[in-house]
Write a protein that holds these residues in place. Sequence first.
Motif, short mmCIF file in Angstrom:
data_model
loop_
_atom_site.label_atom_id
_atom_site.label_comp_id
_atom_site.label_asym_id
_atom_site.label_seq_id
_atom_site.Cartn_x
_atom_site.Cartn_y
_atom_site.Cartn_z
N LEU A 192 -18.41 4.48 24.59
CA LEU A 192 -18.01 3.92 25.89
C LEU A 192 -18.80 2.66 26.22
O LEU A 192 -18.27 1.74 26.84
CB LEU A 192 -18.17 4.96 26.99
CG LEU A 192 -17.25 6.19 26.87
CD1 LEU A 192 -17.52 7.16 28.03
CD2 LEU A 192 -15.79 5.78 26.86
N VAL A 196 -17.10 -0.90 27.20
CA VAL A 196 -17.43 -1.57 28.45
C VAL A 196 -17.96 -2.98 28.18
O VAL A 196 -17.58 -3.96 28.85
CB VAL A 196 -18.46 -0.75 29.25
CG1 VAL A 196 -19.02 -1.56 30.42
CG2 VAL A 196 -17.83 0.54 29.76
N VAL A 268 -9.35 3.43 27.42
CA VAL A 268 -10.16 3.77 28.59
C VAL A 268 -9.29 4.44 29.66
O VAL A 268 -9.69 5.44 30.28
CB VAL A 268 -10.84 2.52 29.15
CG1 VAL A 268 -11.47 2.80 30.51
CG2 VAL A 268 -11.90 2.01 28.19
N VAL A 272 -9.83 8.12 31.47
CA VAL A 272 -10.04 8.23 32.93
C VAL A 272 -9.04 9.20 33.55
O VAL A 272 -9.34 9.86 34.56
CB VAL A 272 -9.93 6.83 33.58
CG1 VAL A 272 -9.93 6.93 35.09
CG2 VAL A 272 -11.09 5.95 33.11
N MET A 298 -17.86 2.12 34.22
CA MET A 298 -16.43 2.30 33.99
C MET A 298 -15.63 1.92 35.23
O MET A 298 -14.59 1.24 35.14
CB MET A 298 -16.15 3.75 33.61
CG MET A 298 -16.71 4.16 32.27
SD MET A 298 -15.67 3.66 30.89
CE MET A 298 -14.40 4.91 30.96
#
Length: 521
Positions: A192, A196, A268, A272, A298
């Motif tokens: 992650l 990002v 992503v 989520v 995030m």
Amino acid sequence: VEISGSRAGEEPGALEEKTKDDMDGVKMDPSSMNGNNISSLGGKNQDLRSSLNLEVLPAGEERPSLHLNGSQIDLSRTSGSDNAPEIKPYSLPSIRELFRVLVDLLDPHDHRHTDAMRVIALRIVDVAFEVAGPSIATHPSLSALAKDTLCRHLFQLVRSENIAILHESLRVAGTLLATCRGVLKLQQELFLSYLVACLHPRVEIPQEPGINPALYDGVPQAPRLVKPAPSQVSSGRSTPVPVKDRRGLGLEGGSRKPDAREAMVESVGALVRIPSFMVELFVNYDCETDRSDLCVDMVGLLSRNAFPDSATWSTTNVPPLCLDALLGYVQLIADRLEDEPRTAGFPSRDYLKEQRARKQIIIRGATKFNENPRAGIAFLASEGIIEDPNDPQSVTKFLKGTTRIDKKVLGEYISKKSNESILSSFMDEFDFTGQRVDEALRQLLNAFRLPGESQLIERIVTEFAEKYCASTTPEGIADKDAVYVLTYAIIMLNTDQHNPNLKGQNRMDFVAFSRNLRGVN
């Protein structure tokens, strides 16, 4: 592939033991023409698994039902036989070997495998985790493959410029995190963090003239995990990695093409939408001292890329994708507002708030320590993180317990003559019982970097030799003086072997290393 007898997630060790006898009771029959015949050790019922037989049969006799690969049988024709043995499914060792082969196909550095082979392997692995991801996570042998080899290959393939490889890698990574994230804490943070860093703009983007500037308030321009450029005023104790080198190492994502960024945004967004995903990120990362603020990053990522100007460094599909994911997360929060909170077995709200505040203080204190150790310790003592700045144990407990301290600064600090009590207390934090000298030294130097001055190194080695001899009785080593000489020789050998300025023929060999230990038992 089926596993009978018990569920795949129950008693993995017992299942592996049970299948050893099954595997030992089977052997390959070398007399078959194509090597597909399998017969039991007792020689009974050798016609159950045979290769395809094309000879003409007598009139009225039916041929057994076989697939063209010569490895399948019609169980309905053998189930009624009194002499038919029990048909058992493939066991865990077979599954592990198949999984290992698929994972090895993903090695990006193995030039024997083409990208087309990797795409097929990625699709098979994705199906495996969709069907049995939680069960794979509970078996030690399978989860070890997933956590180590699979994640290493997968995170390298995510950096590929081949869009097909990228899409399949992101899909497998998403499925892996959706089903096995309970055992992939560090791997999830690495993955992650890379996404990002890739999806935030590399440079500051001017605000759109038609958008109210107030809408940009609070929206981060860069993630917290990306270190800002170092200022010109520096203590000189640390050498920061240049921005271009950090990008090359993947620390800032590198430069990715717009279609690659769009694929990452889709990945992503899928994560989520998992109902508990963002909450888990906040509890497991944002509220832990040594972890990144993944939840905050995030949300900031989705917020920044939801503005129309984000299409200038990605594609026109990115803003609506980010806005949809962000609104979906807000909707999940709104749907639970009227529900009764479930707190049993979870950290309390007050505890999380306290941990969050403590983390921010430690980050500020560690930053001050890396610039000026005395000022950092004084700040942490004033905030209650260090109970007594004059107590070496209180100081070393903090220094040993956090990873946010610069290792080079820490090595220089504890080796100063004025900090001998802190060095002694720092050594007490390690347990060298039952370890060889090189193993104990490796454990010690994992916490800090040796300073460059020989006098500072001598203090550390002297203290290490005393603590090592006090905690264990080394075999074949007489006393702490011998440990001191051996430790220094190991450090010299390591420096010699990894010095890029030395040529191969000039590096220390066994004879030269032995010469450094002459006169020592």
